[in-house]
Design a protein around this motif. Structure first.
Motif, short mmCIF file in Angstrom:
data_model
loop_
_atom_site.label_atom_id
_atom_site.label_comp_id
_atom_site.label_asym_id
_atom_site.label_seq_id
_atom_site.Cartn_x
_atom_site.Cartn_y
_atom_site.Cartn_z
N VAL A 397 20.96 45.11 62.01
CA VAL A 397 20.36 46.22 62.62
C VAL A 397 19.06 47.12 61.90
O VAL A 397 19.98 47.31 60.66
N SER A 398 18.01 47.51 62.49
CA SER A 398 17.55 48.18 61.85
C SER A 398 16.41 49.21 62.35
O SER A 398 17.12 49.67 63.17
N GLY A 399 15.85 50.15 61.42
CA GLY A 399 15.71 51.62 61.60
C GLY A 399 16.12 52.06 62.97
O GLY A 399 17.65 52.72 62.67
N ILE A 400 15.31 52.29 63.89
CA ILE A 400 16.39 53.63 64.64
C ILE A 400 17.46 53.17 65.40
O ILE A 400 17.75 53.76 65.62
N PHE A 401 17.44 51.59 65.09
CA PHE A 401 18.63 51.69 65.90
C PHE A 401 19.64 51.35 65.00
O PHE A 401 21.20 51.84 65.42
N LEU A 402 19.73 50.99 63.61
CA LEU A 402 20.53 51.30 63.23
C LEU A 402 21.11 52.84 62.86
O LEU A 402 22.39 53.06 62.98
N ASP A 403 20.01 54.06 62.94
CA ASP A 403 20.15 54.62 63.04
C ASP A 403 21.54 55.60 64.02
O ASP A 403 21.95 56.45 64.16
N TYR A 404 21.10 55.23 65.70
CA TYR A 404 21.65 55.31 66.51
C TYR A 404 22.92 54.57 66.45
O TYR A 404 24.01 55.72 66.19
N TRP A 405 23.07 53.73 66.09
CA TRP A 405 24.52 53.10 65.68
C TRP A 405 25.26 54.25 64.79
O TRP A 405 26.87 54.62 65.05
N LYS A 406 24.80 54.37 63.76
CA LYS A 406 25.51 55.45 62.45
C LYS A 406 26.89 56.87 63.24
O LYS A 406 26.83 57.58 62.75
N THR A 407 25.36 56.96 63.68
CA THR A 407 24.76 58.53 64.41
C THR A 407 26.09 58.84 65.88
O THR A 407 25.87 59.99 66.65
N HIS A 408 26.39 57.27 66.41
CA HIS A 408 26.90 57.38 67.70
C HIS A 408 28.11 56.40 67.72
O HIS A 408 28.44 55.70 68.61
N GLY A 409 28.93 57.08 67.04
CA GLY A 409 30.23 56.60 66.66
C GLY A 409 30.82 55.52 65.64
O GLY A 409 31.39 55.08 65.27
N GLY A 410 29.14 54.53 65.70
CA GLY A 410 29.78 53.32 64.11
C GLY A 410 30.28 52.40 65.05
O GLY A 410 30.12 52.47 65.47
N LEU A 411 31.20 51.49 64.14
CA LEU A 411 32.08 51.13 64.41
C LEU A 411 33.12 50.70 65.88
O LEU A 411 33.05 49.82 66.26
N PRO A 412 33.82 52.42 65.39
CA PRO A 412 34.70 52.45 65.90
C PRO A 412 34.15 52.17 68.07
O PRO A 412 34.46 51.82 69.06
N GLN A 413 33.09 53.13 67.63
CA GLN A 413 32.35 52.99 69.47
C GLN A 413 31.71 52.11 69.74
O GLN A 413 32.08 51.82 70.85
N GLN A 414 30.75 51.54 68.79
CA GLN A 414 29.62 50.82 68.92
C GLN A 414 30.39 49.22 69.31
O GLN A 414 29.23 47.73 69.97
N GLY A 415 30.83 48.67 68.18
CA GLY A 415 31.18 47.51 67.76
C GLY A 415 30.23 47.08 66.73
O GLY A 415 29.69 47.18 66.08
N TYR A 416 30.17 45.64 66.77
CA TYR A 416 29.04 44.72 66.07
C TYR A 416 28.54 44.14 67.29
O TYR A 416 28.74 44.18 67.76
N PRO A 417 27.45 44.04 66.21
CA PRO A 417 26.06 43.29 67.55
C PRO A 417 26.08 42.36 67.05
O PRO A 417 26.80 41.85 66.77
N ILE A 418 25.77 42.66 68.40
CA ILE A 418 25.59 40.58 68.99
C ILE A 418 24.11 39.72 69.40
O ILE A 418 24.33 39.22 70.12
N SER A 419 23.17 40.96 68.48
CA SER A 419 21.87 40.64 68.69
C SER A 419 21.09 40.74 66.98
O SER A 419 21.88 42.81 67.34
N ASP A 420 20.73 40.61 66.46
CA ASP A 420 19.46 41.03 65.92
C ASP A 420 18.65 42.43 66.82
O ASP A 420 17.81 42.06 67.64
N LEU A 421 18.76 43.60 66.09
CA LEU A 421 17.81 44.37 66.56
C LEU A 421 16.71 45.31 64.98
O LEU A 421 17.67 45.21 64.22
#
Length: 421
Positions: A397-421
């Motif tokens: 996960v890169s750039g704005i997608f990684l920022d969103y993942w981190k700031t919106h709950g991270g692993l507990p909320q978003q889980g592991y990515p299932i596609s490259d973003l």
């Protein structure tokens, strides 16, 4: 494979005149009043040396990347062209080769999932990986089955030759062109004509590759140059001249390549203006001119004009050409094989086998004395905080997608990515 090695091609014997003393690098004189300025070239210097081979230089902006083969496997390393200081980019116990960079990003062919180091086997699972120069954290671009090869990057655009359709290790008809968008994480098939499409390059606006669709013999070498406009999404022909057109390079509106149309097993350097849609010769000197590269108004290539034995010899030197003044000039003329040149700004780099084929260095020289048109810089990286690879799913996960993942709950909320973003 449709990767004819330039030094292995058969050349007809040619009588070659020695260079005049005034054409030796470092001896160029100031141009008389009223004449065009002539390029001056510095004495050569080492950009990457040491034990083993340093191979496959690629440059953009102030960055050189290369394959550091000091051990059994090759890793990806870099050099700051301003300070000439080296640094690691990707290290591992597997083979990493064929780097490409736009000065901000670097991509390469990666063997961490390959069954062996056999690079001529199209069924061998080499993948495409990348990293941003800012954090040097490797991430996956393509883990498709079988071999992915010869990546090129500019901006968010990554292209490569893909052999997921190969039916045998030496399937000469396999090879398609794929593209990956770093912003969207979307992979797209660009060309899958019933033939091999190989050696793609991109400037972020077009993709150019060597294409065998007009070669009726699966073992033949008659490749043409095709291109794809990333804006209009239209494919078009760059050159379908007789015999082989290969090893394209592109900068701005100019495409250059090695061309065997004259039919005597030696090649010249040709160019094509994407704006005017006109083709033009760059160098038709005796011997072979191969492996061209371009940046701004400077074209460079490996040249065998000074090799007396054109049939069996391997004394290639490095030459250049100014597209603005239409003047050719030597960059390095010396013993042994110099090959795979690249250029960025005032710096030219090349592989140098003066010490032998198992102890090659990357040498460099600087050009002065003529106005240099800088290549357009690559677009900045995606906004955000780089790239994170998740070993649990093998996705990045890169750039704005990684920022969103981190700031919106991270692993507990978003889980592991299932596609490259």
């Amino acid at each position: 494979m449709h990767y004819p090695h330039a030094f292995a091609r058969t050349h007809k014997a040619l009588l070659v005149a020695c260079l005049a003393a005034t054409s030796i690098p470092g001896l160029s004189l100031a141009a008389p009043v009223g004449q065009l300025p002539r390029a001056k070239v510095s004495a050569p210097f080492t950009l990457a040396g040491g034990a083993g081979n340093q191979l496959s230089p690629a440059m953009a902006g102030n960055t050189l990347v290369y394959s550091n083969c000091q051990s059994a496997n090759c890793n990806i390393a870099g050099v700051d062209l301003t300070t000439r200081q080296g640094f690691p980019i990707s290290e591992g116990t597997w083979d990493q080769q064929q780097p490409s960079t736009d000065g901000i990003r670097v991509v390469w062919r990666d063997g961490r999932n390959a069954a062996s180091g056999e690079t001529d086997n199209r069924l061998n699972n080499f993948d495409i990986y990348g990293a941003y120069m800012s954090d040097k954290k490797a991430f996956t671009i393509s883990k498709a089955p079988q071999m992915q090869n010869r990546p090129s990057v500019w901006g968010n655009t990554v292209v490569w030759a893909d052999f997921r359709d190969a039916n045998a290790p030496n399937d000469q008809t396999s090879g398609d062109i794929y593209i990956y968008d770093l912003a969207s994480g979307q992979e797209t098939l660009i060309s899958n004509a019933k033939s091999a499409q190989v050696k793609p390059v991109t400037n972020g606006k077009v993709i150019v590759w060597a294409d065998y669709r007009n070669e009726s013999d699966p073992q033949g070498v008659n490749s043409d140059l095709y291109a794809y406009d990333l804006v209009t999404k239209q494919e078009f022909v760059i050159s379908n001249a007789p015999d082989e057109q290969t090893d394209p390079a592109v900068s701005g509106n100019i495409v250059v390549w090695a061309d065997y149309r004259k039919g005597d097993d030696t090649s010249d350097i040709y160019g094509y203006d994407l704006t005017t849609k006109k083709e033009f010769p760059i160098s038709t000197a005796p011997g072979s001119q191969i492996q061209p590269a371009i940046s701004g108004n400077i074209v460079v290539w490996a040249d065998s004009r000074n090799e007396p034995d054109q049939k069996n010899g391997s004394n290639f030197d490095i030459y250049g050409y100014d597209l603005d003044t239409k003047q050719e000039f030597p960059i390095f003329v010396g013993a042994g094989t110099q090959s795979t040149p690249k250029v960025s700004g005032t710096t030219v780099a090349w592989e140098d086998a003066t010490k032998g084929n198992s102890d090659q260095d990357i040498m460099g020289a600087t050009i002065s004395g003529i106005p240099l048109t800088a290549a357009a810089p690559a677009p900045p990286a995606l906004p955000g905080t780089g790239t994170q690879m998740f070993p649990q799913t093998g996705k990045s996960v890169s750039g704005i997608f990684l920022d969103y993942w981190k700031t919106h709950g991270g692993l507990p909320q978003q889980g592991y990515p299932i596609s490259d973003l």
